[in-house]
Design a protein around this motif. Structure first.
Motif, PDB file in Angstrom:
ATOM      1  N   ALA A   1       0.839  -1.199   0.000  1.00  0.00           N
ATOM      2  CA  ALA A   1       0.000   0.000   0.000  1.00  0.00           C
ATOM      3  C   ALA A   1       0.872   1.246   0.000  1.00  0.00           C
ATOM      4  O   ALA A   1       2.040   1.212   0.401  1.00  0.00           O
ATOM      5  CB  ALA A   1      -0.902  -0.010   1.228  1.00  0.00           C
ATOM      6  N   ALA A   2       0.306   2.340  -0.451  1.00  0.00           N
ATOM      7  CA  ALA A   2       1.039   3.614  -0.458  1.00  0.00           C
ATOM      8  C   ALA A   2       1.335   4.041   0.987  1.00  0.00           C
ATOM      9  O   ALA A   2       0.566   3.736   1.900  1.00  0.00           O
ATOM     10  CB  ALA A   2       0.205   4.680  -1.160  1.00  0.00           C
ATOM     11  N   PRO A   3       2.467   4.745   1.194  1.00  0.00           N
ATOM     12  CA  PRO A   3       2.781   5.235   2.548  1.00  0.00           C
ATOM     13  C   PRO A   3       1.680   6.169   3.057  1.00  0.00           C
ATOM     14  O   PRO A   3       1.009   6.839   2.271  1.00  0.00           O
ATOM     15  CB  PRO A   3       4.086   6.002   2.353  1.00  0.00           C
ATOM     16  N   TYR A   4       1.509   6.195   4.366  1.00  0.00           N
ATOM     17  CA  TYR A   4       0.515   7.079   4.968  1.00  0.00           C
ATOM     18  C   TYR A   4       1.013   7.506   6.344  1.00  0.00           C
ATOM     19  O   TYR A   4       2.022   7.004   6.833  1.00  0.00           O
ATOM     20  CB  TYR A   4      -0.854   6.383   5.059  1.00  0.00           C
ATOM     21  N   CYS A   5       0.320   8.443   6.939  1.00  0.00           N
ATOM     22  CA  CYS A   5       0.721   8.974   8.240  1.00  0.00           C
ATOM     23  C   CYS A   5      -0.321   8.671   9.298  1.00  0.00           C
ATOM     24  O   CYS A   5      -1.516   8.693   9.031  1.00  0.00           O
ATOM     25  CB  CYS A   5       0.917  10.488   8.172  1.00  0.00           C
ATOM     26  N   ILE A   6       0.173   8.389  10.484  1.00  0.00           N
ATOM     27  CA  ILE A   6      -0.672   8.322  11.664  1.00  0.00           C
ATOM     28  C   ILE A   6      -0.106   9.391  12.585  1.00  0.00           C
ATOM     29  O   ILE A   6       0.973   9.223  13.163  1.00  0.00           O
ATOM     30  CB  ILE A   6      -0.638   6.935  12.322  1.00  0.00           C
TER      31      ILE A   6
ATOM     32  N   ALA B   1       2.050  12.237  13.492  1.00  0.00           N
ATOM     33  CA  ALA B   1       3.333  12.701  12.939  1.00  0.00           C
ATOM     34  C   ALA B   1       4.212  11.523  12.521  1.00  0.00           C
ATOM     35  O   ALA B   1       5.369  11.727  12.132  1.00  0.00           O
ATOM     36  CB  ALA B   1       4.051  13.552  13.982  1.00  0.00           C
ATOM     37  N   THR B   2       3.690  10.300  12.541  1.00  0.00           N
ATOM     38  CA  THR B   2       4.494   9.136  12.188  1.00  0.00           C
ATOM     39  C   THR B   2       4.156   8.648  10.782  1.00  0.00           C
ATOM     40  O   THR B   2       2.980   8.403  10.464  1.00  0.00           O
ATOM     41  CB  THR B   2       4.233   7.972  13.188  1.00  0.00           C
ATOM     42  N   ALA B   3       5.169   8.550   9.932  1.00  0.00           N
ATOM     43  CA  ALA B   3       4.994   8.035   8.574  1.00  0.00           C
ATOM     44  C   ALA B   3       5.036   6.527   8.627  1.00  0.00           C
ATOM     45  O   ALA B   3       5.910   5.917   9.259  1.00  0.00           O
ATOM     46  CB  ALA B   3       6.076   8.573   7.662  1.00  0.00           C
ATOM     47  N   ILE B   4       4.088   5.898   7.951  1.00  0.00           N
ATOM     48  CA  ILE B   4       4.004   4.429   7.899  1.00  0.00           C
ATOM     49  C   ILE B   4       4.221   4.006   6.456  1.00  0.00           C
ATOM     50  O   ILE B   4       3.539   4.473   5.553  1.00  0.00           O
ATOM     51  CB  ILE B   4       2.611   3.931   8.365  1.00  0.00           C
ATOM     52  N   ALA B   5       5.193   3.148   6.234  1.00  0.00           N
ATOM     53  CA  ALA B   5       5.448   2.606   4.899  1.00  0.00           C
ATOM     54  C   ALA B   5       5.416   1.089   5.011  1.00  0.00           C
ATOM     55  O   ALA B   5       6.213   0.493   5.737  1.00  0.00           O
ATOM     56  CB  ALA B   5       6.785   3.077   4.374  1.00  0.00           C
ATOM     57  N   GLU B   6       4.473   0.451   4.326  1.00  0.00           N
ATOM     58  CA  GLU B   6       4.363  -0.994   4.369  1.00  0.00           C
ATOM     59  C   GLU B   6       5.302  -1.585   3.325  1.00  0.00           C
ATOM     60  O   GLU B   6       5.487  -1.025   2.250  1.00  0.00           O
ATOM     61  CB  GLU B   6       2.926  -1.410   4.102  1.00  0.00           C
ATOM     62  N   THR B   7       5.893  -2.711   3.636  1.00  0.00           N
ATOM     63  CA  THR B   7       6.770  -3.387   2.693  1.00  0.00           C
ATOM     64  C   THR B   7       6.223  -4.758   2.392  1.00  0.00           C
ATOM     65  O   THR B   7       5.466  -5.321   3.183  1.00  0.00           O
ATOM     66  CB  THR B   7       8.207  -3.509   3.247  1.00  0.00           C
TER      67      THR B   7
END
Length: 87
Positions: free
Chosen positions: A73-78, A80-86
């Motif tokens: 999935a595309a990166p997103y924020c929760i 101030a934390t950036a979440i990038a799934e691999t």
């Protein structure tokens, strides 16, 4: 000669099918015998395909069954934390 008890009897409305454990069953159009419709029961064992019987059909209760995930999935924020799934 006695009248045919099947005269005027239509056997084109089989009973509803359903589940018997993980086996689907349904009925084919029937045949009139002595004035009574008789229907042939047809079964399909869902487990032979890794499925289960749900509401009269072979299906999977796994929401991911048949879903292919080819890209993360595309990166997103929760907050101030950036979440990038691999993958």
């Amino acid at each position: 000669m006695a009248p045919d008890p099947c005269d005027g009897v239509s056997c084109t409305t089989p009973p509803a099918g359903g589940c018997d454990g993980d086996t689907v069953f349904r009925f084919r159009d029937g045949l009139c015998v002595a004035g009574t419709c008789q229907y042939t029961r047809v079964t399909d064992d869902c487990t032979t395909r890794g499925l289960e019987c749900i509401s009269g059909a072979c299906e999977s209760s796994d929401p991911c069954f048949g879903v292919a995930c080819h890209a993360p999935a595309a990166p997103y924020c929760i907050g101030a934390t950036a979440i990038a799934e691999t993958s």
